[in-house]
Every structure is written in C-alpha cells, then in structure tokens.
Design a protein around this motif. Structure first.
Motif, PDB file in Angstrom:
ATOM      1  N   ALA A   1      -4.188  24.884  12.251  1.00  0.00           N
ATOM      2  CA  ALA A   1      -2.849  24.681  11.623  1.00  0.00           C
ATOM      3  C   ALA A   1      -2.312  23.742  12.446  1.00  0.00           C
ATOM      4  O   ALA A   1      -1.685  22.872  12.073  1.00  0.00           O
ATOM      5  CB  ALA A   1      -2.146  25.829  11.404  1.00  0.00           C
TER       6      ALA A   1
ATOM      7  N   SER B   1      -3.783  19.952  12.155  1.00  0.00           N
ATOM      8  CA  SER B   1      -3.847  19.179  10.780  1.00  0.00           C
ATOM      9  C   SER B   1      -2.584  18.980  10.429  1.00  0.00           C
ATOM     10  O   SER B   1      -2.567  18.636   9.205  1.00  0.00           O
ATOM     11  CB  SER B   1      -4.651  20.140   9.796  1.00  0.00           C
ATOM     12  OG  SER B   1      -3.972  21.231   9.682  1.00  0.00           O
TER      13      SER B   1
ATOM     14  N   PHE C   1      -1.480  10.620  -2.285  1.00  0.00           N
ATOM     15  CA  PHE C   1      -2.643  11.073  -2.581  1.00  0.00           C
ATOM     16  C   PHE C   1      -2.517  12.023  -3.672  1.00  0.00           C
ATOM     17  O   PHE C   1      -3.420  12.025  -4.805  1.00  0.00           O
ATOM     18  CB  PHE C   1      -3.307  11.902  -1.334  1.00  0.00           C
ATOM     19  CG  PHE C   1      -4.636  12.001  -1.581  1.00  0.00           C
ATOM     20  CD1 PHE C   1      -5.772  11.179  -1.363  1.00  0.00           C
ATOM     21  CD2 PHE C   1      -4.935  13.490  -2.069  1.00  0.00           C
ATOM     22  CE1 PHE C   1      -7.157  11.602  -1.382  1.00  0.00           C
ATOM     23  CE2 PHE C   1      -6.421  13.599  -1.923  1.00  0.00           C
ATOM     24  CZ  PHE C   1      -7.418  12.857  -1.688  1.00  0.00           C
TER      25      PHE C   1
ATOM     26  N   LYS D   1       2.794  22.662   1.909  1.00  0.00           N
ATOM     27  CA  LYS D   1       2.288  21.909   3.173  1.00  0.00           C
ATOM     28  C   LYS D   1       2.019  23.021   4.414  1.00  0.00           C
ATOM     29  O   LYS D   1       0.732  23.006   4.950  1.00  0.00           O
ATOM     30  CB  LYS D   1       3.277  20.948   3.881  1.00  0.00           C
ATOM     31  CG  LYS D   1       2.841  19.356   3.613  1.00  0.00           C
ATOM     32  CD  LYS D   1       3.512  18.463   4.290  1.00  0.00           C
ATOM     33  CE  LYS D   1       3.440  17.315   4.502  1.00  0.00           C
ATOM     34  NZ  LYS D   1       4.084  16.333   5.004  1.00  0.00           N
TER      35      LYS D   1
ATOM     36  N   GLY E   1      -1.193  24.091   5.999  1.00  0.00           N
ATOM     37  CA  GLY E   1      -1.258  24.043   7.471  1.00  0.00           C
ATOM     38  C   GLY E   1      -1.865  25.311   8.114  1.00  0.00           C
ATOM     39  O   GLY E   1      -2.933  25.162   8.721  1.00  0.00           O
ATOM     40  N   ILE E   2      -1.425  26.293   7.747  1.00  0.00           N
ATOM     41  CA  ILE E   2      -1.926  27.632   7.982  1.00  0.00           C
ATOM     42  C   ILE E   2      -3.313  28.012   7.493  1.00  0.00           C
ATOM     43  O   ILE E   2      -4.048  28.427   8.563  1.00  0.00           O
ATOM     44  CB  ILE E   2      -0.905  28.646   7.499  1.00  0.00           C
ATOM     45  CG1 ILE E   2       0.504  28.750   8.387  1.00  0.00           C
ATOM     46  CG2 ILE E   2      -1.349  30.119   7.854  1.00  0.00           C
ATOM     47  CD1 ILE E   2       1.637  29.415   7.660  1.00  0.00           C
ATOM     48  N   VAL E   3      -3.577  27.724   6.446  1.00  0.00           N
ATOM     49  CA  VAL E   3      -4.717  28.103   5.718  1.00  0.00           C
ATOM     50  C   VAL E   3      -5.996  27.063   6.310  1.00  0.00           C
ATOM     51  O   VAL E   3      -7.135  27.467   6.375  1.00  0.00           O
ATOM     52  CB  VAL E   3      -4.853  28.017   4.223  1.00  0.00           C
ATOM     53  CG1 VAL E   3      -5.990  28.469   3.486  1.00  0.00           C
ATOM     54  CG2 VAL E   3      -3.672  29.224   3.853  1.00  0.00           C
TER      55      VAL E   3
ATOM     56  N   LYS F   1      -6.749  21.865   4.022  1.00  0.00           N
ATOM     57  CA  LYS F   1      -6.124  20.524   3.903  1.00  0.00           C
ATOM     58  C   LYS F   1      -7.363  19.668   3.217  1.00  0.00           C
ATOM     59  O   LYS F   1      -8.341  19.742   3.855  1.00  0.00           O
ATOM     60  CB  LYS F   1      -5.541  19.943   4.721  1.00  0.00           C
ATOM     61  CG  LYS F   1      -4.784  18.784   4.588  1.00  0.00           C
ATOM     62  CD  LYS F   1      -3.416  19.005   4.181  1.00  0.00           C
ATOM     63  CE  LYS F   1      -2.691  18.142   3.734  1.00  0.00           C
ATOM     64  NZ  LYS F   1      -1.348  18.336   2.803  1.00  0.00           N
TER      65      LYS F   1
ATOM     66  N   ASP G   1      -9.348  16.210   2.317  1.00  0.00           N
ATOM     67  CA  ASP G   1      -9.652  14.826   2.877  1.00  0.00           C
ATOM     68  C   ASP G   1      -8.882  13.741   2.357  1.00  0.00           C
ATOM     69  O   ASP G   1      -8.952  13.490   1.145  1.00  0.00           O
ATOM     70  CB  ASP G   1     -11.121  14.443   3.102  1.00  0.00           C
ATOM     71  CG  ASP G   1     -11.414  13.299   3.912  1.00  0.00           C
ATOM     72  OD1 ASP G   1     -10.262  12.568   4.373  1.00  0.00           O
ATOM     73  OD2 ASP G   1     -12.271  12.685   3.541  1.00  0.00           O
ATOM     74  N   LEU G   2      -7.576  13.142   2.991  1.00  0.00           N
ATOM     75  CA  LEU G   2      -6.698  12.558   2.279  1.00  0.00           C
ATOM     76  C   LEU G   2      -7.152  10.871   2.601  1.00  0.00           C
ATOM     77  O   LEU G   2      -6.348   9.977   2.790  1.00  0.00           O
ATOM     78  CB  LEU G   2      -5.556  12.551   2.879  1.00  0.00           C
ATOM     79  CG  LEU G   2      -4.530  13.773   2.625  1.00  0.00           C
ATOM     80  CD1 LEU G   2      -3.305  13.850   3.009  1.00  0.00           C
ATOM     81  CD2 LEU G   2      -4.814  14.278   1.134  1.00  0.00           C
ATOM     82  N   GLU G   3      -8.536  10.587   2.224  1.00  0.00           N
ATOM     83  CA  GLU G   3      -8.911   9.363   2.322  1.00  0.00           C
ATOM     84  C   GLU G   3      -8.729   8.628   0.781  1.00  0.00           C
ATOM     85  O   GLU G   3      -9.289   9.200  -0.053  1.00  0.00           O
ATOM     86  CB  GLU G   3     -10.403   9.142   2.695  1.00  0.00           C
ATOM     87  CG  GLU G   3     -10.433   7.901   3.125  1.00  0.00           C
ATOM     88  CD  GLU G   3     -12.100   7.606   3.498  1.00  0.00           C
ATOM     89  OE1 GLU G   3     -12.391   6.334   3.689  1.00  0.00           O
ATOM     90  OE2 GLU G   3     -12.501   8.702   3.788  1.00  0.00           O
TER      91      GLU G   3
END
Lengths: 219, 310
Positions: free
Chosen positions: A15, A18, A29, B293, B297-299, B302, B304-306
């Motif tokens: 966490a 990221s 996105f 968000k 973040g915790i889980v 996320k 891949d933000l490409e």
C-alpha cells in the motif's frame, strides 16, 4: 496468527509503495478505459463525455504523446467497429511532436500498409501486416486468431475488413470475439457486414438468417 | 623773351589737335570701343520679331544687342548677339534667352540667369530662344469675347426684325389682344365673356342646380349614417363595448405575466442551488474516488497505468 500478521504487514508495504500515481494519470486512465467499455457496449449517449474527460485529464499533463495515444485508441475503436474516422487531430499532434510508433499505428489503422513501419508497429499486429501486404487471407485469419487480446483481435479484423477483400473466416472471428465480450457495437457492424457479404454472393438464405438474427438482437 | 607768332600758331594747333584726340579717345573708351566684345549665337525656329540692333536685357539693363541674323541650312534662324566684356558674367551656360514682345514698347531679348555660380556660356554653344508674345496672348484672350459679342448682336438684330415685322408674332399677338378686349367689352356676364356662348351659360346654370339637389341628398345620407354609427345600438357603441371587454382581459393577462415573471425569478434562484448541488455531487464523486484509491492502495490491486494503443 503469525501468518496473518505477516500477510497484513506485506499488504501495508504494498500500500505504501503503490500510492505515487498522479491524480490526472489515474483519472485519465480510468476515463479512457470507461470510454472503451461504453463505446464497445454501444452506449452511444455516454461515450463522448468519457473521451472528453480523458482528453482533458491527459492534456493537463502537457504530454502530446499520451494525447496522441488517446486519439489513436479512439480511431482503433472506430476501426474495430468498421466505422470511418477522421485523423486530423492526430495529424496536428504528430506535426508538433512526431512519434514513429504512433505514426506506424495510424498508417495501419488507415490501411496504408506499404507506409507502415513494421518495426514500430506493436508486435501483435506484425503477422497481420505481413498477410495484408501479401493479400493472403488464410494467413491473415490464422494470424488474427493467434492474437490474445480480444480488442486487438477485433481491431485487426476491422483493418482487414475495411481495406481488403472481405473474408468469411475473419468475419466469423470478429463476430465470435465481439459476442464473447458482449461488445454490441462491433457485433452489429460485423453481422451487417456478413449479411452484405452473403447478399453479394447470392446466398440469400444465409443473408436472411443473419438479417433476422440482427433484427432480433437489436429489438 | 619774345615769342614768335609762328610758334604761337603752332602751339595752338598742337593743343587743339591734342584736345580733339583726347576727347575722341575719351568718347571711344566711354562707348566701349576698345573693349573686348564677345559674340554668342542663339537659335530660333522663326525669325519673326527679331531685328538687328535689338537690345539684350538682363534684369532690365541693356547688356548687349543683336548683331546679325542668319538662316542656316536647316532653316533655323541663328541670332548673333554681341556682349561686351564687362557684361559677360551675366551670360551663363544655363541661362534662358527669351524673346519678349510686349504689347507696348519694343521687342527685346531677355536673359535669365538663375544660377550665377555656373560657368560662362561657351561661344560655340547655340541655346534656343523662347518666345513670350504679349500681343498674341491678348488677341487669343479677346477672340472668344469678340465671338460672343457678335452672337449677341445677331440676336438683337433678329429680335428687332421679329418685332418690326407687320406679319410677325408680336404684331399678331397685339392684334389678338385688341380683339379680346373688344369682345369682353360687349358681353353681359363674366361667364359669357369666358365661354362666349349663351346656351352654354344656361347649361352651366342647370348643372349648378343639379349640384344643389345632390348636396341635399348627401345631407340625408350623412344623417342616416350618423344614426347607424352613433345610435344606442349603432356600430360605435358596440365597438366601445368590445374594447372595454378587451381591456379587462388584458388586465387579467397582466397578472399572468407577473406570475410568469415570478416563476422565472424563482427558477433562476433555483438554478443557483443547482450549482451548489453540482459541486456537492462533484465532492461526493471525488470522495468516493479517494476511498477507491485508498482501498486500491490497501488491497494493492492497482492496474498497470501505462497508456498503450489497443
């Protein structure tokens, strides 16, 4: 108990690591992904706002290359649904900040196969480009079927169907891909194409069947 | 010492001769006899107006004169002027030579030297003489005036001819006027004078009588119309009633318009609330975004933000 503590601490670490993605990127996105989903599922009323929002977010980063990718995504979706698109916006971006791989992709989408730089094109389309240059429909069907990503597969089908002689195998690949994913907009486009394909060859029974199926789906 | 008579006579003759010679020499010097004289040649297309001995003038002073006039093989008149040495400085290479022929007085060649710093005219150069001719100019100006005077005289002549002609228009008009006055003197009424016929006078009288009848009838008609319009059940009272009715309706419409105004103001105020509502919705969406968000973040799920082309 020890295991649980270990798992939680690992999750906490992840966490922490990221959380560095900027807001514009995250939102841009997401909006672009939403645009894709809404476009393909045929929700025509809500499609355009998503693209406008995505464009706005990406534009705030001043990255023309990313903006060009957004436009190319839009054109690719139109191609996948056998629709015409106007590449004027991309041309302006390309003039300001030329990018060979974007240019190659745009050439590919527009059916300018001879002008397409094979090395700059994403690797998954390489086989299709070769087949298109040789006008080899059998090879193309094989190459298209080998593409893993369903959207890329549909885009390849769109490029072939729009600019080269229609092939029933490719049309079938496109129809089955769109059906599997539940992408209504391309599905209807390819079914209509299939109907006209049968009509042109005088296969009236098949054409009528496809027509009735399409009418039922659209109901 | 006695002086002989012979010596006295000799002395007288010698003195007289010396005085004569000296006075002649003085005259000759004064007239410029010994002065060096320069000859310049001027040209002109016409020799008209040039005479030998004609003065050459600079700024109103005589500085020389025309010595000879010649005609060369091309038909151009060459005028040779002689200018004494003391006046040579007024004749410059860019001087203008003008033949000036005034209306009164004798003709002369006028020299104009604008730039006195330029070099003296070379005696081999042949400048051309320009013409200023006061006489011709005056004649040219007078000519149109004369033409007009001639025209006027012709017109006057024509007028007098017409007036004096016994069979002409003027005399006939006079005769007619005479006739008319005689005629007028013999008639009974002014109308008869104008029409000169008794029968037509009668018919005019009849027409007037008929006119009287018509006005009487018209009066009747107007009375009837009055009644129709202004009577209790006439047209105008009805129109009045309609107008009153319309006024009442318009007053009621006024209220409706007021209501509409009220509604639009209410709506615009409501629209202000809409803006707040919109910002509230935005806040909620942002809050949810934030929550998502954080969960991401915790889980750690996320994506891949490409950004890639599909």
């Amino acid at each position: 108990m020890k295991k649980i503590i270990t798992i939680f601490s690992v999750m906490f670490l992840f966490a922490c690591g990221s959380n560095s993605v900027p807001d514009w990127k995250d939102r841009g996105f997401t909006q672009l992904e939403n645009y894709k989903t809404h476009f393909l599922s045929g929700k025509e009323d809500t499609v355009e706002p998503h693209f406008i929002k995505a464009r706005r977010e990406i534009a705030s980063s001043n990255d023309l290359n990313l903006l060009a990718v957004a436009y190319l995504t839009k054109y690719a979706l139109h191609t996948a649904s056998l629709e015409h698109f106007d590449a004027a916006d991309f041309a302006r971006l390309q003039r300001l900040e030329p990018n060979p791989s974007n240019m190659a992709y745009c050439h590919f989408l527009k059916g300018n196969f001879r002008a397409t730089d094979a090395t700059a094109l994403p690797a998954r389309y390489m086989g299709v480009l070769k087949a298109a240059l040789d006008r080899d429909a059998t090879l193309a069907a094989r190459e298209i079927a080998a593409i893993d990503d369903p959207l890329s597969r549909l885009i390849a089908c769109g490029v072939w169907t729009r600019y080269l002689p229609e092939d029933v195998r490719i049309l079938q690949i496109a129809i089955s891909t769109a059906s599997e994913q539940g992408w209504r907009r391309p599905l209807w486009a390819y079914l209509a194409k299939l109907q006209s394909y049968h009509n042109e060859r005088g296969e009236q029974a098949k054409a009528t069947m496809v027509k009735e199926r399409l009418e039922l789906l659209k109901k | 010492m006695p002086v002989s008579r012979d010596f006295k006579v000799g002395l007288f003759i010698v003195c007289t001769a010396a005085i004569l010679f000296l006075s002649l020499a003085y005259l000759a010097v004064g007239k410029g006899f010994f002065e060096n004289v320069h000859t310049f040649t001027l040209s002109s297309k016409s020799g008209d107006g040039f005479t030998e001995g004609m003065p050459v003038v600079f700024s109103g002073f005589n500085i020389g004169k025309v010595h000879a006039l010649e005609l060369n093989e091309k038909g151009v008149v060459l005028i040779k002027i002689k200018i004494p040495q003391r006046h040579i400085q007024w004749i410059k290479s860019d001087s203008e030579f003008i033949l000036y022929r005034p209306l009164i007085g004798s003709a002369r060649i006028v020299v104009n030297s604008e730039n006195l710093a330029s070099p003296t005219l070379d005696e081999n150069m042949i400048p051309e003489v320009m013409l200023i001719n006061d006489i011709n100019d005056a004649i040219a100006r007078i000519e149109p005036v004369l033409e007009r005077i001639i025209q006027i005289a012709e017109n006057v002549e024509q007028l007098t001819r017409v007036l004096s002609d016994p069979k002409g228009d003027f005399n006939r008009t006079l005769a007619n006027a005479e006739k008319i006055t005689a005629n007028l003197a013999g008639k009974k009424s002014l109308l008869e004078m104008a029409v000169s016929d008794e029968a037509s006078v009668k018919s005019v009288h009849e027409a007037l009588k008929k006119m009287q009848d018509i006005t009487v009838r018209l009066d009747d008609l107007l009375k009837k119309t009055d009644e129709q319009l202004y009577h209790q059940e006439g047209t105008l009272p009805q129109v009045n009633a309609i107008l009153k009715d319309l006024l009442g309706k318009l007053q009621r419409l006024d209220k409706t318009i007021d209501n509409i105004n009220q509604i639009s103001t209410d709506t615009s105020e409501g629209m202000k609330d809409f803006r707040f509502l919109r910002s509230d919705i935005d806040d909620v969406v942002n809050a949810i975004d934030g929550v998502v968000k954080k969960i991401d973040g915790i889980v750690g799920s996320k994506k891949d933000l490409e950004f890639k082309v599909p």
